[in-house]
Scaffold this motif. Sequence first.
Motif, mmCIF file in Angstrom:
data_model
loop_
_atom_site.group_PDB
_atom_site.id
_atom_site.type_symbol
_atom_site.label_atom_id
_atom_site.label_comp_id
_atom_site.label_asym_id
_atom_site.label_seq_id
_atom_site.Cartn_x
_atom_site.Cartn_y
_atom_site.Cartn_z
ATOM 1 N N ARG A 214 1.053 5.988 0.588
ATOM 2 C CA ARG A 214 1.024 5.372 -0.582
ATOM 3 C C ARG A 214 1.237 6.086 -1.743
ATOM 4 O O ARG A 214 1.279 5.600 -2.820
ATOM 5 C CB ARG A 214 -0.405 4.776 -0.726
ATOM 6 N N GLN A 215 1.752 7.428 -1.731
ATOM 7 C CA GLN A 215 1.794 8.237 -2.723
ATOM 8 C C GLN A 215 3.399 8.734 -2.892
ATOM 9 O O GLN A 215 4.236 8.353 -2.126
ATOM 10 C CB GLN A 215 1.006 9.646 -2.775
ATOM 11 N N ARG A 257 -4.303 15.594 -6.767
ATOM 12 C CA ARG A 257 -3.165 15.833 -5.925
ATOM 13 C C ARG A 257 -2.800 17.331 -6.212
ATOM 14 O O ARG A 257 -3.389 18.014 -7.011
ATOM 15 C CB ARG A 257 -2.084 14.866 -6.069
ATOM 16 N N ASP A 273 2.420 16.106 -7.527
ATOM 17 C CA ASP A 273 1.612 14.958 -7.009
ATOM 18 C C ASP A 273 1.698 15.047 -5.371
ATOM 19 O O ASP A 273 1.756 14.024 -4.839
ATOM 20 C CB ASP A 273 1.918 13.834 -7.497
ATOM 21 N N PRO A 275 0.037 15.094 -1.747
ATOM 22 C CA PRO A 275 -1.178 14.757 -1.140
ATOM 23 C C PRO A 275 -2.030 16.006 -0.816
ATOM 24 O O PRO A 275 -3.442 15.957 -0.735
ATOM 25 C CB PRO A 275 -0.865 13.937 0.084
#
Length: 297
Positions: A214-215, A257, A273, A275
């Motif tokens: 989702r990132q 993150r 960013d 994870p």
Amino acid sequence: MWLTSIGCIVWMVMGNPQQQWMPLTLPAEVGEWKWDGKTDTYDADTIFDYIDGIGEVYRAYNMQRVWVRRYTKADSPTLTVDLFQMSTPEDAFGVFTFERDGEDTGIGQGSDYAGGMLRFWKDRYFVVISAQEENEAVRQAVLQLGKAIAQAIPRTAPLPSLLQALPTTGMSKNSVLFFRHPMILNRHFFVADKDVLNLSPRAEGVLAVYPMGRQKVRIVLVRYPSEADAVKAWNTFSQAYLRESRQKGIVQTENRRWTAAKRVGRLLAIVFDAPSRREAEEMLKRVRIHEQEVQHE
């Protein structure tokens, strides 16, 4: 919002636009649309007289001049051609990457068509052909005009070499942005209020997006004119972003993150960013450092 969409140009009526020689031969007509015989010209100082809201974008990509022609047909939308001459092919490619959300028509060295507007680049030219309303006849005329203008540009240019340093596996299609100005970078991915990367008209930067679940992980690469410029950029960025972790080159940010960075010669590479720490480090390792950068170590 300080920037409107680059596709949403607001026209301003000029009392005295410049008239200067156009370096390309454009068609006098396309289908039933005919050139009205006028060519207006604006440079980096007068661009705001023509375009309200996004002149900053073209200036950030070192525009030199834009020629404007209009093609008319009775009871049909007017077709407007904006032929931008940029300082370098990299700038033409860059302003093209600023916004892409339409259909690739295969015109020029990269194109985007949506809603009666065609945008494409070739060599150091960036071209916008627009109509206030779209129908099938307008679409065909816009594309035909675009092909004719692309053919009138005699040369092609290589893509910016900095793109070769980006990992290709996992990269989102059309996510690459070429930039030289912090305003452009922040418009796509906010880094800081200040220019912590010390960008300049001679710096080359690319941004690419890599979805992970989702990132979205982002890689930013900047090549500076000199190693001294890169060292200065590393110092300002690491002090502002990495802070106490600047020696390690990696930090967990407030959003939980990970951001990792390194400098090699005159190249600065940053992963935003990720994870996890491991994924941030792995992404940074995937940046392909060219020998040209290493030689500046």
